[in-house]
Write a protein that holds these residues in place. Sequence first.
Motif, PDB file in Angstrom:
ATOM      1  N   UNK A  56       0.813  -1.215   0.000  1.00  0.00           N
ATOM      2  CA  UNK A  56       0.000   0.000   0.000  1.00  0.00           C
ATOM      3  C   UNK A  56       0.844   1.262   0.000  1.00  0.00           C
ATOM      4  N   UNK A  57       2.056   1.188   0.547  1.00  0.00           N
ATOM      5  CA  UNK A  57       2.913   2.376   0.547  1.00  0.00           C
ATOM      6  C   UNK A  57       3.315   2.726  -0.883  1.00  0.00           C
ATOM      7  N   UNK A  58       3.744   1.710  -1.646  1.00  0.00           N
ATOM      8  CA  UNK A  58       4.110   1.950  -3.042  1.00  0.00           C
ATOM      9  C   UNK A  58       2.889   2.337  -3.866  1.00  0.00           C
ATOM     10  N   UNK A  59       1.761   1.682  -3.608  1.00  0.00           N
ATOM     11  CA  UNK A  59       0.554   1.947  -4.393  1.00  0.00           C
ATOM     12  C   UNK A  59       0.036   3.366  -4.192  1.00  0.00           C
ATOM     13  N   UNK A  60       0.309   3.942  -3.024  1.00  0.00           N
ATOM     14  CA  UNK A  60      -0.179   5.298  -2.754  1.00  0.00           C
ATOM     15  C   UNK A  60       0.471   6.332  -3.664  1.00  0.00           C
ATOM     16  N   UNK A  61       1.566   5.940  -4.344  1.00  0.00           N
ATOM     17  CA  UNK A  61       2.215   6.876  -5.262  1.00  0.00           C
ATOM     18  C   UNK A  61       2.262   6.369  -6.699  1.00  0.00           C
ATOM     19  N   UNK A  62       2.336   5.034  -6.907  1.00  0.00           N
ATOM     20  CA  UNK A  62       2.508   4.547  -8.278  1.00  0.00           C
ATOM     21  C   UNK A  62       1.327   3.745  -8.815  1.00  0.00           C
ATOM     22  N   UNK A  63       0.238   3.666  -8.051  1.00  0.00           N
ATOM     23  CA  UNK A  63      -0.945   2.934  -8.518  1.00  0.00           C
ATOM     24  C   UNK A  63      -2.191   3.813  -8.506  1.00  0.00           C
ATOM     25  N   UNK A  64      -2.301   4.635  -7.482  1.00  0.00           N
ATOM     26  CA  UNK A  64      -3.454   5.527  -7.356  1.00  0.00           C
ATOM     27  C   UNK A  64      -3.458   6.537  -8.506  1.00  0.00           C
ATOM     28  N   UNK A  65      -4.659   6.929  -8.975  1.00  0.00           N
ATOM     29  CA  UNK A  65      -4.776   7.864 -10.095  1.00  0.00           C
ATOM     30  C   UNK A  65      -5.453   9.140  -9.625  1.00  0.00           C
ATOM     31  N   UNK A  66      -4.701  10.217  -9.637  1.00  0.00           N
ATOM     32  CA  UNK A  66      -5.158  11.526  -9.171  1.00  0.00           C
ATOM     33  C   UNK A  66      -5.783  12.278 -10.346  1.00  0.00           C
ATOM     34  N   UNK A  67      -7.095  12.192 -10.465  1.00  0.00           N
ATOM     35  CA  UNK A  67      -7.796  12.810 -11.587  1.00  0.00           C
ATOM     36  C   UNK A  67      -7.601  14.323 -11.590  1.00  0.00           C
ATOM     37  N   UNK A  68      -7.758  14.939 -10.431  1.00  0.00           N
ATOM     38  CA  UNK A  68      -7.690  16.402 -10.359  1.00  0.00           C
ATOM     39  C   UNK A  68      -6.329  16.927 -10.795  1.00  0.00           C
ATOM     40  N   UNK A  69      -5.263  16.352 -10.253  1.00  0.00           N
ATOM     41  CA  UNK A  69      -3.923  16.830 -10.586  1.00  0.00           C
ATOM     42  C   UNK A  69      -3.569  16.556 -12.033  1.00  0.00           C
ATOM     43  N   UNK A  70      -3.921  15.368 -12.530  1.00  0.00           N
ATOM     44  CA  UNK A  70      -3.565  15.026 -13.905  1.00  0.00           C
ATOM     45  C   UNK A  70      -4.371  15.817 -14.925  1.00  0.00           C
ATOM     46  N   UNK A  71      -5.648  16.052 -14.660  1.00  0.00           N
ATOM     47  CA  UNK A  71      -6.444  16.844 -15.595  1.00  0.00           C
ATOM     48  C   UNK A  71      -5.975  18.294 -15.611  1.00  0.00           C
ATOM     49  N   UNK A  72      -5.468  18.784 -14.478  1.00  0.00           N
ATOM     50  CA  UNK A  72      -4.891  20.130 -14.424  1.00  0.00           C
ATOM     51  C   UNK A  72      -3.723  20.248 -15.407  1.00  0.00           C
ATOM     52  N   UNK A  73      -3.008  19.131 -15.587  1.00  0.00           N
ATOM     53  CA  UNK A  73      -1.867  19.097 -16.503  1.00  0.00           C
ATOM     54  C   UNK A  73      -2.247  18.634 -17.906  1.00  0.00           C
ATOM     55  N   UNK A  74      -3.549  18.520 -18.183  1.00  0.00           N
ATOM     56  CA  UNK A  74      -4.000  18.168 -19.517  1.00  0.00           C
ATOM     57  C   UNK A  74      -4.165  16.691 -19.779  1.00  0.00           C
ATOM     58  N   UNK A  75      -3.966  15.852 -18.777  1.00  0.00           N
ATOM     59  CA  UNK A  75      -4.116  14.400 -18.914  1.00  0.00           C
ATOM     60  C   UNK A  75      -5.480  14.011 -18.364  1.00  0.00           C
ATOM     61  N   UNK A  76      -6.403  13.623 -19.251  1.00  0.00           N
ATOM     62  CA  UNK A  76      -7.787  13.383 -18.836  1.00  0.00           C
ATOM     63  C   UNK A  76      -8.178  11.911 -18.916  1.00  0.00           C
ATOM     64  N   UNK A  77      -7.202  11.025 -18.873  1.00  0.00           N
ATOM     65  CA  UNK A  77      -7.511   9.603 -18.890  1.00  0.00           C
ATOM     66  C   UNK A  77      -8.336   9.188 -17.693  1.00  0.00           C
ATOM     67  N   UNK A  78      -9.251   8.261 -17.912  1.00  0.00           N
ATOM     68  CA  UNK A  78     -10.096   7.768 -16.820  1.00  0.00           C
ATOM     69  C   UNK A  78      -9.315   6.886 -15.864  1.00  0.00           C
ATOM     70  N   UNK A  79      -8.264   6.258 -16.379  1.00  0.00           N
ATOM     71  CA  UNK A  79      -7.517   5.270 -15.599  1.00  0.00           C
ATOM     72  C   UNK A  79      -6.036   5.627 -15.529  1.00  0.00           C
ATOM     73  N   UNK A  80      -5.383   5.106 -14.517  1.00  0.00           N
ATOM     74  CA  UNK A  80      -3.925   5.134 -14.452  1.00  0.00           C
ATOM     75  C   UNK A  80      -3.379   4.452 -15.712  1.00  0.00           C
ATOM     76  N   UNK A  81      -2.259   4.906 -16.256  1.00  0.00           N
ATOM     77  CA  UNK A  81      -1.707   4.277 -17.465  1.00  0.00           C
ATOM     78  C   UNK A  81      -1.556   2.764 -17.364  1.00  0.00           C
ATOM     79  N   UNK A  82      -1.245   2.248 -16.179  1.00  0.00           N
ATOM     80  CA  UNK A  82      -1.108   0.800 -16.010  1.00  0.00           C
ATOM     81  C   UNK A  82      -2.443   0.068 -16.062  1.00  0.00           C
TER      82      UNK A  82
END
Length: 232
Positions: free
Chosen positions: A72-98
């Motif tokens: 869960x420690x690793x997943x909190x940074x490399x698995x979770x998908x932050x919609x708000x932050x990513x859409x702010x940067x122009x990335x509007x994918x529904x899912x994490x790239x993985x």
Amino acid sequence: MKTTTISAVAVFAALTSAHSWLGCTDHDNVEILKWMKGNSTLTPPVTIDPLMPWFSNFCKGWPRAKQNPGDWIAESSNYVWNIAANSFNGETGACHPNQRGPNYEGNAPMATARPGGQIRLMFGGNGHSRGSNMPKGDAGNVNVYWKGEPEAEITDISEFTEENKLQSDGFSAESFAYPAGVVSPTEGLQDKGNWQTLNIPQTIIPGRHMFVWVWSYGGAPQWSTCFDVMVQ
């Protein structure tokens, strides 16, 4: 420019303070919930966290690209998908790239279900189940989106529509938290168990169905996890 940068940092800090993701898409919580409730009455109380890897045997279905057991420690940074932050940067994918395809580890398969059945999604409360550090003290809703047919993918957050919304429940609707009378972790709140019982439509067509679990609060979708269910 400096003011804008500081404001953006402040926004991101506020958004990332509350986060969650699906740890399991078919969780059997009958026995472990009894343990959680019983141990909470001990002196001192003993907290059981169903997301810990040594309890992975209670999970019968996993989200996309999820490891079993998970970290869960690793997943909190490399698995979770932050919609708000990513859409702010122009990335509007529904899912994490993985999670942009039906990718599953050999020992962490997708859930299976039958038309009219149920599966229990599990996610962490992370101290927010009673509204701590949330906009207006409201923990928001967990929504599940679905295209309505096999092999159909939701790829962009623009598809989080009422038409595609299969189910919506309160973030804490099926939460176990204690002790009574406290709201935040600084006061001693323990909210390790949060679930959402997903009702599979009676009329669903057999096959692989893709779903997106979305935690929304503050009037917008914030975090998502993508998963599949093989309907038999």
